[in-house]
Design a protein around this motif. Structure first.
Motif, PDB file in Angstrom:
ATOM      1  N   ALA A   1       0.741  -1.026  -0.432  1.00 25.22           N
ATOM      2  CA  ALA A   1      -0.036   0.619   0.202  1.00 25.22           C
ATOM      3  C   ALA A   1       1.024   1.194  -0.123  1.00 25.22           C
ATOM      4  O   ALA A   1       0.322   2.469  -1.072  1.00 25.22           O
ATOM      5  N   ALA A   2       2.059   1.438   0.821  1.00 26.31           N
ATOM      6  CA  ALA A   2       2.608   2.622   1.183  1.00 26.31           C
ATOM      7  C   ALA A   2       3.328   2.606  -0.429  1.00 26.31           C
ATOM      8  O   ALA A   2       3.678   3.535  -1.302  1.00 26.31           O
ATOM      9  N   MET A   3       3.913   1.553  -1.378  1.00 25.25           N
ATOM     10  CA  MET A   3       4.686   1.516  -2.326  1.00 25.25           C
ATOM     11  C   MET A   3       3.541   1.365  -3.684  1.00 25.25           C
ATOM     12  O   MET A   3       4.022   2.627  -3.904  1.00 25.25           O
ATOM     13  N   ALA A   4       2.088   1.772  -3.921  1.00 24.07           N
ATOM     14  CA  ALA A   4       1.039   2.537  -4.224  1.00 24.07           C
ATOM     15  C   ALA A   4       0.712   3.550  -3.961  1.00 24.07           C
ATOM     16  O   ALA A   4       0.636   3.972  -5.236  1.00 24.07           O
ATOM     17  N   GLY A   5       0.547   4.217  -2.616  1.00 26.21           N
ATOM     18  CA  GLY A   5       0.024   5.647  -2.468  1.00 26.21           C
ATOM     19  C   GLY A   5       1.691   6.235  -3.774  1.00 26.21           C
ATOM     20  O   GLY A   5       0.578   7.503  -4.080  1.00 26.21           O
ATOM     21  N   LYS A   6       2.907   5.627  -3.800  1.00 21.20           N
ATOM     22  CA  LYS A   6       3.895   7.575  -3.549  1.00 21.20           C
ATOM     23  C   LYS A   6       3.726   6.484  -4.900  1.00 21.20           C
ATOM     24  O   LYS A   6       3.857   7.725  -5.978  1.00 21.20           O
ATOM     25  N   ARG A   7       3.274   6.100  -6.070  1.00 19.00           N
ATOM     26  CA  ARG A   7       3.357   6.065  -7.108  1.00 19.00           C
ATOM     27  C   ARG A   7       2.020   6.648  -7.702  1.00 19.00           C
ATOM     28  O   ARG A   7       1.614   5.824  -9.238  1.00 19.00           O
ATOM     29  N   ASN A   8       1.334   6.220  -7.453  1.00 21.12           N
ATOM     30  CA  ASN A   8      -0.566   7.079  -7.838  1.00 21.12           C
ATOM     31  C   ASN A   8      -1.198   5.374  -8.463  1.00 21.12           C
ATOM     32  O   ASN A   8      -1.852   5.664  -9.451  1.00 21.12           O
ATOM     33  N   LEU A   9      -1.173   4.313  -7.996  1.00 22.27           N
ATOM     34  CA  LEU A   9      -1.076   3.012  -7.750  1.00 22.27           C
ATOM     35  C   LEU A   9      -2.578   2.291  -7.770  1.00 22.27           C
ATOM     36  O   LEU A   9      -2.618   2.545  -6.331  1.00 22.27           O
ATOM     37  N   GLU A  10      -3.415   1.707  -8.266  1.00 17.36           N
ATOM     38  CA  GLU A  10      -4.315   0.150  -7.567  1.00 17.36           C
ATOM     39  C   GLU A  10      -3.487  -0.521  -7.391  1.00 17.36           C
ATOM     40  O   GLU A  10      -2.574  -0.690  -7.843  1.00 17.36           O
ATOM     41  N   PRO A  11      -4.108  -1.882  -6.095  1.00 14.82           N
ATOM     42  CA  PRO A  11      -2.880  -2.702  -6.340  1.00 14.82           C
ATOM     43  C   PRO A  11      -3.063  -3.692  -6.997  1.00 14.82           C
ATOM     44  O   PRO A  11      -1.833  -3.889  -6.677  1.00 14.82           O
ATOM     45  N   ARG A  12      -3.303  -3.664  -8.116  1.00 16.32           N
ATOM     46  CA  ARG A  12      -3.254  -4.808  -8.738  1.00 16.32           C
ATOM     47  C   ARG A  12      -1.744  -4.097 -10.094  1.00 16.32           C
ATOM     48  O   ARG A  12      -1.113  -4.655 -10.244  1.00 16.32           O
ATOM     49  N   GLU A  13      -1.304  -2.659 -10.474  1.00 17.71           N
ATOM     50  CA  GLU A  13      -0.998  -2.179 -10.618  1.00 17.71           C
ATOM     51  C   GLU A  13       0.218  -2.205 -10.516  1.00 17.71           C
ATOM     52  O   GLU A  13       0.862  -2.187 -11.030  1.00 17.71           O
ATOM     53  N   LEU A  14       0.194  -2.935  -9.398  1.00 19.86           N
ATOM     54  CA  LEU A  14       1.547  -2.997  -7.773  1.00 19.86           C
ATOM     55  C   LEU A  14       2.362  -3.750  -8.870  1.00 19.86           C
ATOM     56  O   LEU A  14       3.028  -4.351  -8.564  1.00 19.86           O
ATOM     57  N   LEU A  15       1.626  -5.234  -9.048  1.00 22.02           N
ATOM     58  CA  LEU A  15       2.123  -6.631  -9.777  1.00 22.02           C
ATOM     59  C   LEU A  15       3.388  -5.516 -10.661  1.00 22.02           C
ATOM     60  O   LEU A  15       4.750  -6.976 -10.871  1.00 22.02           O
TER      61      LEU A  15
END
Length: 583
Positions: free
Chosen positions: A390-404
């Motif tokens: 969640a921290a990584m996704a938030g910094k990149r403005n990504l949704e959970p699936r996009e962090l794949l």
């Protein structure tokens, strides 16, 4: 109604939610943790008092204990709470959360409504029972760590309740036909030896049990019990009939204790009830669905997932339907898994709610696989993985699936924070130690110094993966870098004996397997020197504070070597370091 805005909102303060919230907040993510009870920990709290089980299966699988934030919490509890008093454990959990920067804790706060915009959660509404205040808490990303999957269900997330048919996922342990049966709830008790005979007067409302009725349910340990006092999941579901089940569980607990005290020779003449819980521990209700559903095959075959972020290892512990009401069947069947198995990231976010992470026992898995993943040690490392994501996704403005697309980086961040992932090794490009030449003044055969940079921070399948030397004389480990660099942080992974239980418990058998205080194998005192061309430019004397993961912050002066000198341990005659990282 007061309004708040956060980057990450975690609903549910059990061990998974706690680890997730701390993990995200430590990465600078503005985080809220909403919990509807006065104490944190869920089933591990003083309200329920279940010990934290995990992949080591009560020390039967060597070197399998979970590390990361869970390890940090349990080691701090070992240091501060040697007598394993439950309210003290509550305070350790509260301290870790309450004093964590970037983390706001809402205790006694019940989520009443979920506000959505299509397939995204916008906010949750909540009532804090102790203050009569109402909140509207907006977030960018959310995590369901409620156990019952309440946040996901209210948001319209796909979920399942009950057992899939054996044909659905090809599971031999599943029933022929799918149904709505789940495992039940349990209520715990604690007894104490008073040093003199103590009578027990059975309440008029308590049940009566004979030895014949309890023949399949071991009650030889009369100091605490019993997970098998379990009801619900059949005709009465564990959510809508929760209050009724609690009442029936009270009748059962007091009836079992009456049997122990007054129903035969159980050696309980001097024992009295010290505590009986009034909040049942839940096992199973909703399971939220992600992009991948973990199944029996994954637990047995241990496939290598490219997106592995956590692991499990508890047996597929499938409890009998109707629990205590089924007197003719064993209370559970222990179906062993193949050592430890990986849990993929795709199990940790919702399939259809775009900004919802999944944690705890509601992650995406079949009923059979759930019977292994549901234990709190596994839930905790899953929570840390979700919070880090969640921290990584938030910094990149990504949704959970996009962090794949960044799962390799997520894996490296988890390893850096001492979360073990099977078959994943340290490849952190920022870690200067990976380029170092490693030597030592002493070492024990099989524990050569260069193993501290081999990428694995624990013993795995007989490979030591660490440096070990006699503590007498203060052995030293030296990492020499190919060039001078500014050194700002050193991380060490020490030995906390991952083959021994350290969990809080009321069970005397579990406690008897433990040693009081921090594990003896841990370094207690050590020294760190930053060297430049053989000269000391910075020196630090460090107390480990009983922790496995050590973070030493430095001034950033340039050096070309690091020396670590072991001074003392918590009792062991040998010093062990599994990993050294230099940043």
């Amino acid at each position: 109604m007061k309004t708040y805005h956060y980057d990450f909102v975690v609903v549910g303060g059990g061990m998974s939610g706690v680890c997730a919230a701390i993990a995200a907040a430590r990465r600078g993510t503005k985080t809220a943790l909403i919990h509807d009870r006065p104490v944190l920990g869920g089933n591990a709290s003083s309200e329920i008092r279940m010990h934290i089980c995990g992949a080591d299966h009560h020390m039967s699988v060597p070197n399998a204990r979970e590390t990361g934030i869970l390890e940090e919490i349990l080691l701090e509890n070992k240091r501060r709470n040697p007598e394993m008093v439950y309210p003290i454990f509550d305070s350790v959990l509260w301290e870790k959360v309450h004093y964590q920067e970037n983390l706001t804790l809402f205790l006694n706060t019940h989520m009443t409504e979920v506000l959505c915009d299509g397939d995204r959660i916008e906010a949750v509404c909540a009532l804090q029972m102790t203050t009569e205040k109402t909140f509207c808490i907006f977030g960018t990303l959310f995590l369901d760590a409620t156990g019952d999957g309440v946040l996901g269900a209210k948001a319209g997330a796909e979920y399942r309740i009950g057992r899939e048919s054996s044909s659905r996922y090809g599971e031999s342990l599943a029933p022929d036909m799918e149904d709505s049966c789940t495992m039940g709830n349990s209520l715990m008790f604690k007894a104490r030896d008073m040093g003199h005979e103590v009578p027990f007067i059975k309440p008029f409302w308590a049940n009566t049990y004979t030895e014949e009725q309890l023949r399949l349910r071991d009650h030889s340990d009369i100091t605490s019990g019993y997970w098998w006092i379990e009801l619900g999941g059949g005709e009465r579901d564990v959510i809508s009939h929760g209050e009724e089940l609690r009442d029936e569980l009270l009748k059962a607990v007091f009836g079992v204790w009456d049997h122990i005290k007054n129903g035969g020779e159980h050696g309980a003449e001097r024992m009295e009830l010290e505590w009986v819980g009034f909040l049942p521990g839940k096992r199973e209700s909703r399971r939220l669905i992600g992009d991948y559903v973990l199944t029996e095959r994954d637990c047995l075959k241990s496939p290598r997932f490219d997106d592995a972020v956590a692991y499990g290892g508890w047996p597929m512990d499938i409890h009998t339907v109707e629990g205590f009401l089924n007197e003719s069947g064993a209370p559970t069947v222990w179906n062993q898994v193949n050592g430890i198995y990986s849990i993929p990231y795709r199990c940790l976010y919702s399939k259809n709610i775009r900004n919802l992470f999944l944690g705890g026992r509601a992650i995406s898995c079949s009923h059979v696989a759930f019977s292994s993943t549901r234990v709190m040690g596994t839930c905790a490392v899953v929570g840390q993985a979700a919070g880090t994501a969640a921290a990584m996704a938030g910094k990149r403005n990504l949704e959970p699936r996009e962090l794949l697309d960044y799962v390799g980086e997520l894996q490296q961040e988890l390893l850096k924070d001492d979360c073990y992932i099977p078959f994943v090794v340290n490849q952190d490009p920022a870690d200067y130690a990976r380029q170092a030449a490693v030597t030592a003044t002493h070492h024990i055969t099989g524990w050569e110094p260069e193993k501290v940079i081999n990428g694995v921070a624990r013993t795995v399948e007989g490979e030591s993966n660490g440096w070990r030397a006699p503590i007498e004389g203060g052995p030293s480990l030296v990492l020499t870098l190919p060039e001078r660099i500014p050194i700002r942080e050193i991380r060490l992974m020490l030995d906390s004996n991952l083959s021994r239980e350290i969990t809080q418990s009321i069970n005397q058998d579990v406690l008897s397997r433990q040693k009081s205080g921090p594990p003896s194998e841990l370094l207690k005192e050590y020294e760190v020197d930053i060297l430049l061309e053989g000269k000391i430019i910075e020196h630090m004397a460090v107390q480990s504070q009983g922790q496995r993961l050590q973070r030493i912050f430095l001034n950033g002066r340039e050096g070309n070597a690091v020396r670590i000198k072991a001074i003392s341990t918590y009792g062991s005659r040998e010093a062990v370091i599994f990993e050294v990282r230099i940043y």
